[in-house]
Design a protein around this motif. Structure first.
Motif, mmCIF file in Angstrom:
data_model
loop_
_atom_site.group_PDB
_atom_site.id
_atom_site.type_symbol
_atom_site.label_atom_id
_atom_site.label_comp_id
_atom_site.label_asym_id
_atom_site.label_seq_id
_atom_site.Cartn_x
_atom_site.Cartn_y
_atom_site.Cartn_z
ATOM 1 N N GLU A 1 -34.257 -61.853 19.987
ATOM 2 C CA GLU A 1 -34.484 -60.802 18.972
ATOM 3 C C GLU A 1 -34.999 -59.537 19.624
ATOM 4 O OE1 GLU A 1 -36.929 -62.103 15.779
ATOM 5 O OE2 GLU A 1 -35.603 -63.783 15.318
ATOM 6 N N GLU A 2 -35.034 -59.518 20.962
ATOM 7 C CA GLU A 2 -35.594 -58.383 21.696
ATOM 8 C C GLU A 2 -34.914 -57.072 21.302
ATOM 9 O OE1 GLU A 2 -36.581 -57.485 26.248
ATOM 10 O OE2 GLU A 2 -35.558 -59.375 25.889
ATOM 11 N N SER A 3 -35.739 -56.011 21.211
ATOM 12 C CA SER A 3 -35.193 -54.697 20.856
ATOM 13 C C SER A 3 -34.746 -53.998 22.141
ATOM 14 C CB SER A 3 -36.300 -53.898 20.158
ATOM 15 O OG SER A 3 -35.909 -52.576 20.017
ATOM 16 N N ARG A 4 -33.440 -54.032 22.419
ATOM 17 C CA ARG A 4 -32.941 -53.401 23.652
ATOM 18 C C ARG A 4 -31.832 -52.417 23.313
ATOM 19 N NH1 ARG A 4 -32.242 -58.297 27.703
ATOM 20 N NH2 ARG A 4 -31.448 -56.692 29.082
ATOM 21 N N ALA A 5 -30.569 -52.763 23.626
ATOM 22 C CA ALA A 5 -29.496 -51.793 23.383
ATOM 23 C C ALA A 5 -29.376 -51.493 21.893
ATOM 24 C CB ALA A 5 -28.178 -52.330 23.912
ATOM 25 N N SER A 6 -29.093 -50.218 21.605
ATOM 26 C CA SER A 6 -28.915 -49.859 20.193
ATOM 27 C C SER A 6 -27.744 -48.891 20.011
ATOM 28 C CB SER A 6 -30.202 -49.241 19.641
ATOM 29 O OG SER A 6 -30.551 -48.119 20.408
ATOM 30 N N THR A 7 -26.954 -48.687 21.061
ATOM 31 C CA THR A 7 -25.818 -47.768 20.959
ATOM 32 C C THR A 7 -24.528 -48.478 21.344
ATOM 33 O OG1 THR A 7 -27.035 -45.725 21.368
ATOM 34 C CG2 THR A 7 -24.758 -45.746 22.052
ATOM 35 N N PHE A 8 -23.547 -48.416 20.477
ATOM 36 C CA PHE A 8 -22.206 -48.934 20.787
ATOM 37 C C PHE A 8 -21.269 -47.743 20.910
ATOM 38 C CE2 PHE A 8 -24.466 -52.429 19.004
ATOM 39 C CZ PHE A 8 -23.975 -53.555 19.648
ATOM 40 N N HIS A 9 -20.543 -47.672 22.026
ATOM 41 C CA HIS A 9 -19.635 -46.546 22.255
ATOM 42 C C HIS A 9 -18.266 -46.809 21.609
ATOM 43 C CE1 HIS A 9 -22.282 -44.178 24.645
ATOM 44 N NE2 HIS A 9 -22.500 -45.146 25.514
ATOM 45 N N PRO A 10 -17.475 -45.740 21.390
ATOM 46 C CA PRO A 10 -16.188 -45.894 20.685
ATOM 47 C C PRO A 10 -15.272 -46.997 21.244
ATOM 48 C CG PRO A 10 -16.741 -43.566 20.881
ATOM 49 C CD PRO A 10 -17.797 -44.316 21.644
ATOM 50 N N PRO A 11 -15.009 -47.049 22.582
ATOM 51 C CA PRO A 11 -14.057 -48.079 23.037
ATOM 52 C C PRO A 11 -14.617 -49.489 22.901
ATOM 53 C CG PRO A 11 -14.949 -46.871 24.922
ATOM 54 C CD PRO A 11 -15.450 -46.177 23.697
#
Ligand SMILES: Cc1cc2nc3c(=O)[nH]c(=O)nc-3n(C[C@H](O)[C@H](O)[C@H](O)COP(=O)(O)OP(=O)(O)OC[C@H]3O[C@@H](n4cnc5c(N)ncnc54)[C@H](O)[C@@H]3O)c2cc1C
Length: 395
Positions: free
Chosen positions: A41-51
């Motif tokens: 449940e760790e708060s790490r990545a929060s951005t997903f790129h278009p591809p």
């Protein structure tokens, strides 16, 4: 022990479960071994790129992820002294992707979506509380040694993917070097429900604020804003994790405002490292097990998901006998090179840019923003589309 014709995966993070979902979609049996008792449940990545969203769509994961996230079509660079420096809109590359935006959503949402999709599929199993501790190669199969319920057992498969994170036991067991360096400063992420958009006119959901002393970024996710600051080597961990220290940092974001509601504070060491090879015989490394970088630009998990899709498409073709196993070397060739050329270089450049609020950075942004072709090239680079095109060129 019977040799099982399946693919073994170490780690049920975003990369391991993306690999499992793609293999399972190709009808290939998969066993995932996860060290923890449950998904992280760790708060790490929060951005997903278009591809990355384009890749998750055929797996059935993009739609539910978008439903739980925040669509961010534009992002900005600002400076503490001059305010807005430049703004970029992914609409300029709308012809190159089905998702012309960054999606702001925590990685723990993706792993749960992928597991929901995988549960009950024939041939899929996930074993929690089962760290892979060693890997042994054979000509026809690979063995994973697993610790489970205080016992040590061996499972075999046709191939094994080490997606077991930065401290990868798979990478260590294979004796693959992890060259690179650790930055002297650490990064502190402070999450607050405070709505910066209500007080900063025109603030985008993704904003990087340059400053030579204390740069920061403001990343909005549903219900929270994540504010990240560098922590100098002289500021020890105990100090950095104090609430009054967090409040003092937050007070530098908006003049005259202090006493923020703080949801959580997390301190990270930051590294730039790439494994010497992403393939050794029947074992492969993907995601953080293969490469780690600073989180500026959000390329770690995204790059790892790109690894997972590149690798599992090749494994599926080799499984069906459409290509020889030697073809699997192309995974190492393509993904390792673009990791070095794009992910490592771009993330280091992103850090250097934020550390300068000088005229050079401002002028370079304005130069890019003033021209349509330069804007497109830039957006292709930061959205990682350029890295995928480069991988294709490598054949
Ligand atoms: C503050 C911060 C912000 C970030 N922001 C972004 C961002 O916005 N975008 C982005 O792309 N990236 C970002 N990253 C990086 C991103 O979090 C990682 O790149 C991503 O988690 C890598 O996924 P993974 O599946 O390879 O590894 P992990 O997420 O580390 O998952 C590995 C899994 O393997 C398990 N495991 C470990 N050892 C074993 C073992 N021996 N056997 C079996 N299982 C094992 C672990 O329990 C875990 O579940 C950020 C990182 C940080 C620290």
């Amino acid at each position: 022990m019977a040799v099982q014709d399946r693919v073994l995966i170490a780690g049920a993070g975003p990369v391991g479960l993306t690999a499992a979902a793609n293999l399972s979609g190709h009808g290939i049996p998969v066993t995932v071994f996860e060290a923890r008792a449950a998904l992280s449940e760790e708060s790490r990545a929060s951005t997903f790129h278009p591809p990355t969203l384009d890749m998750l769509a055929p797996l059935g994961a993009a739609k539910p992820l978008i439903a739980q996230g925040l669509v961010a079509p534009r992002f900005q660079y600002r400076s503490k002294q001059q305010g807005l420096l430049a703004e970029f809109d992914f609409g300029a590359i709308g012809d190159l992707t089905g998702h012309p935006f960054r999606l702001q959503c925590e990685q723990s949402k993706l792993t749960r979506i992928l597991l929901d999709l995988l549960r009950g599929r024939p041939g899929f199993e996930l074993v929690f509380g089962a760290p892979v501790v060693a890997v042994t190669q054979h000509s026809s199969h690979v063995d994973a040694t697993i610790e489970r319920d205080g016992r040590v057992e061996t499972q075999s498969g046709r191939w094994l993917i080490g997606a077991d994170g930065a401290s990868s036991a798979v990478r260590r067991s294979l004796g693959i070097e992890f060259d690179g360096f650790t930055w002297p400063e650490r990064f502190l992420v402070i999450s607050t429900p405070f709505d910066f958009g209500a007080v900063i006119p025109d603030l985008a959901a993704v904003s990087y604020v340059a400053d030579p002393v204390r740069w920061h970024f403001l990343l909005q996710i549903p219900g929270l804003c994540r504010v990240m600051f560098p922590i100098a080597p002289g500021e020890d961990d105990e100090l950095a994790l104090r609430r009054d220290f967090a409040q003092a940092l937050m007070a530098t974001v908006l003049p005259g405002r202090s006493d923020y509601e703080i949801a959580h504070v997390t301190l990270y060491k930051v590294h730039q490292r790439v494994a010497k090879t992403f393939r050794q015989g029947r074992a492969f490394l993907a995601g953080d097990a293969a490469h780690i970088n600073n989180p500026l630009g959000g390329m770690g998990m995204n790059g790892g998901i790109h690894d997972a899709i590149n690798l599992t498409e090749r494994l599926a073709a080799a499984w069906r006998g459409e290509v020889p196993e030697s073809e699997l070397d192309r995974y190492d060739k393509q993904r390792r090179l673009v990791t070095l050329e794009y992910i490592e270089k771009q993330s280091i450049q992103n850090k250097r840019n934020l550390e300068s609020s000088g005229p050079e950075f401002r002028q370079s942004l304005q130069h890019i923003a003033a021209d349509r072709e330069r804007t497109r090239d830039y957006l292709m680079r930061v959205s990682m589309i350029a890295s995928l095109e480069r991988a294709k060129e490598l054949g």
